[in-house]
Structures are given as structure tokens and as C-alpha cells.
Scaffold this active site. Structure first.
Site, PDB file in Angstrom:
ATOM      1  CG  ASP A 196      16.315  67.605  30.671  1.00  0.00           C
ATOM      2  OD1 ASP A 196      17.448  67.107  30.858  1.00  0.00           O
ATOM      3  OD2 ASP A 196      15.423  67.052  30.009  1.00  0.00           O
ATOM      4  CE1 TYR A 222      13.553  51.527  32.477  1.00  0.00           C
ATOM      5  CE2 TYR A 222      12.654  49.311  32.640  1.00  0.00           C
ATOM      6  CZ  TYR A 222      12.893  50.549  33.197  1.00  0.00           C
ATOM      7  OH  TYR A 222      12.479  50.815  34.477  1.00  0.00           O
ATOM      8  NE  ARG A 250       6.851  41.213  33.598  1.00  0.00           N
ATOM      9  CZ  ARG A 250       7.132  40.188  32.802  1.00  0.00           C
ATOM     10  NH1 ARG A 250       7.087  38.947  33.263  1.00  0.00           N
ATOM     11  NH2 ARG A 250       7.468  40.398  31.535  1.00  0.00           N
TER      12      ARG A 250
END
Length: 329
Positions: free
Chosen positions: A56, A146, A226
Site C-alpha cells: 500500500d 474526487y 468530454r
């Protein structure tokens, strides 16, 4: 030649960048990934000789061991949580993984004297566009956790350079998509989170239909627009960015996109054309945290890095379709 640790190198963009590093540079690459989203095979098919460490990014002791063992000069970060909707539903997860763990990673770098960092950021740091195309000077007003978690790291990197001398290249992606032309690696999240992978699953019959989130956006056909950029074009930009940082010993930030916008409906139409499958499409409610349009202005990357995206929507969908039909992981 540098020793480079690629954190998240078994994931989608990370593995394509690892492949580009191996094929186009003399740098030595080490991959660290917790395999929560990535696939070890995505590294092994690139080269069996790449050292792989499962772990991690927030495990500072382990990261320090890796940095010292392989005498790392530069760290590349591809280990973020990336789903806008999920970030709204569970912001704690996003601040933990996208900010707090990156802070631990940077602490390990400081302890080991590693002074160069390449950071995968996002167009989500800008929020709702205030201009037709978004350049690096556009106001950063993210509208979801985010984007905010990524912007916090951008701010941290600027402070860390002033205080600790860590240089960074910040690369803000718009919509990463497509797959390597070889067909050996591609996007393999389960469940998929990227539009093109979702659409192509419908073409394959894996899912019954495609849902367009919102049908009355202020765009020509009512669906979101997009900027879709091929993953290998992004990989090339990473290498150009890190080479410039190493040679000039300075930080920089770049927006990476094609400069062209395609609507969700246009992407669906291209997928139907290339697959030959007329799969069902429905319109659902808009998702919270989504802007109507996101298109990059990438002149700075063109000017300073000599970078030019080579693949347009047809090539993007074609490589993704090839991968979805034949993928092995």
C-alpha cells in the site's frame, strides 16, 4: 538513467506508462501496487524482469524499504481512487487514499532523500468550466470530493517544493481511454468505471444496456461532452514530463487532452459502428458532481514538452474494442 518507482503500476494508466518506460527509455523500473484494482499480469506481460512489490502506498515503512533497496531517484503516482460518484457517496475513502496516503508516500521520500515526483492529477480539479477549453490558469474550483482530494495534493506539492525541495510534474488527465495497440494490456477494472469500457461491455453482451446520465445538458445532443485522450498518448506525456524535470531540475504542471470534445452519444455511436452491435441505450438521471463539458487546452504541453496526442476517437475505440474482445485479465 534513473531508478523509478511506479506506485500503482499494475493499474490501467500505470501499466501503460511502465510499458512505455521499458520500451522507450533506459530507466530502471520498479512497480509497487496493492492489487486492489490493478493486475500483476499487466506488469508481467510487459517484462518478467520488472521488480514487483505488493503493498500500500500509505505504508510508510514498506515504501521506505523499497526506496532504499532499489535506490529510487523518482516516484510516479498512479494509485488514486477515481470515481466521481463514489467520492460523493464516500468522501472519507477518497481523502484517505488520495491525500493522506500520498502525504505518507511523500514523507517516505523525504526520509530517503528522493526529490522527484510525478503526480497523476485530473481535470476534476477545475470543476465547472469557465471557458470553452481549460488551460493551466483556469480557476481550480472542484465540485466533488474526487477533484478536491487531488487538488489538495497539488497544493501540498507546491508547499513541499518550497519547504523541502521536492520537484514535481503534475499531469491533469481529461478522459483516459483506449488500450495498447499490441492488445496485451488495457483497461480491466471490475466493475468498469470508464465510459468506453462500459459501452463496449454492452456491445459484447456482458451488460444489457448503456445508461446515459442526463439527457438535457447544455450540449449539442444533450449528453455530456468530454475530451477523450488515448492512454498511450498519456504515457508518452509522463516520460516527456519526467525527462524535462530531471534535466532542468524544476517543477511544472500540464493539462493533457486532445483539445477536442466528444459527447457520450457520439462515443456510443462510434462503438456501435466499430462493433457492429446495436445495443440498447437509455437516458437516466444526471449524476451529482458531473460538469456538462470538459475539454483541455494542452498548448503548454505541446510547447514545453513537444507532446502531441496522436490517436483520435476512432483509434481510441478500436484499440479498446480489440482489448475487450481478447483480454486475458
Amino acid at each position: 538513467m534513473a531508478n523509478i518507482l511506479v506506485v500503482g503500476g499494475a493499474g490501467y494508466i500505470g501499466s501503460h506508462t511502465v510499458r512505455y518506460l521499458v520500451q522507450h527509455t533506459d530507466h530502471k523500473v520498479v512497480v509497487c501496487d496493492d492489487l486492489s484494482k490493478g493486475h500483476r499480469q499487466a506488469v508481467e506481460v510487459v517484462s518478467a524482469d520488472i521488480p514487483f512489490e505488493q503493498g500500500d502506498l500509505g505504508d510508510g515503512d514498506n515504501i521506505e524499504r523499497i526506496l532504499r533497496q532499489y535506490r529510487i531517484d523518482l516516484v510516479m503516482h498512479f494509485a488514486a481512487s477515481i470515481e466521481v460518484g463514489s467520492s460523493v457517496a464516500d468522501p472519507a475513502c477518497y481523502y484517505e487514499n488520495n491525500f493522506i496516503k500520498v502525504q505518507r508516500l511523500l514523507a517516505a521520500m523525504r526520509n530517503c532523500g528522493v526529490e522527484y515526483f510525478v503526480f497523476s492529477s485530473t481535470a476534476a480539479v477545475f470543476g465547472d468550466p469557465k471557458a470553452e477549453k481549460i488551460d493551466e490558469l483556469h480557476p481550480q474550483l472542484p465540485i466533488n470530493p474526487y477533484g478536491r482530494s487531488k487538488l489538495m495534493v497539488e497544493w501540498m506539492l507546491k508547499d513541499y517544493e518550497l519547504a523541502y525541495g521536492i520537484k514535481s510534474v503534475i499531469l491533469r488527465y481529461f478522459n483516459a481511454c483506449g488500450a495498447d495497440e499490441s492488445g496485451v494490456i488495457g483497461q480491466s477494472y471490475q466493475p468498469p468505471t470508464h465510459l468506453i469500457s462500459i459501452v463496449l461491455e454492452a456491445a459484447l453482451g456482458v451488460r444489457e444496456k448503456v445508461t446515459i446520465y442526463g439527457g438535457d445538458w447544455k450540449t449539442p445532443d444533450g449528453s455530456c461532452v468530454r475530451d477523450f485522450i488515448h492512454v498511450n498518448d498519456l504515457a508518452e506525456a509522463h516520460i516527456l514530463g519526467l525527462e524535462k524535470m530531471l534535466s532542468e531540475n524544476r517543477s511544472a504542471d500540464y493539462n493533457l487532452g486532445s483539445g477536442s470534445g466528444y459527447s457520450v452519444r457520439e462515443v456510443i455511436a462510434k462503438a456501435k459502428e466499430l462493433s457492429g452491435v446495436d445495443f440498447p441505450v437509455e437516458v437516466g438521471p444526471a449524476r451529482p458532481g458531473d460538469p456538462a463539458r470538459l475539454i483541455a487546452e494542452s498548448d503548454k504541453a505541446r510547447r514545453e514538452l513537444g507532446w502531441e496526442p496522436k490517436r483520435r476517437l476512432h483509434e481510441i475505440v478500436a484499440t479498446a474494442w480489440n482489448w475487450e474482445q481478447h483480454k486475458t485479465f
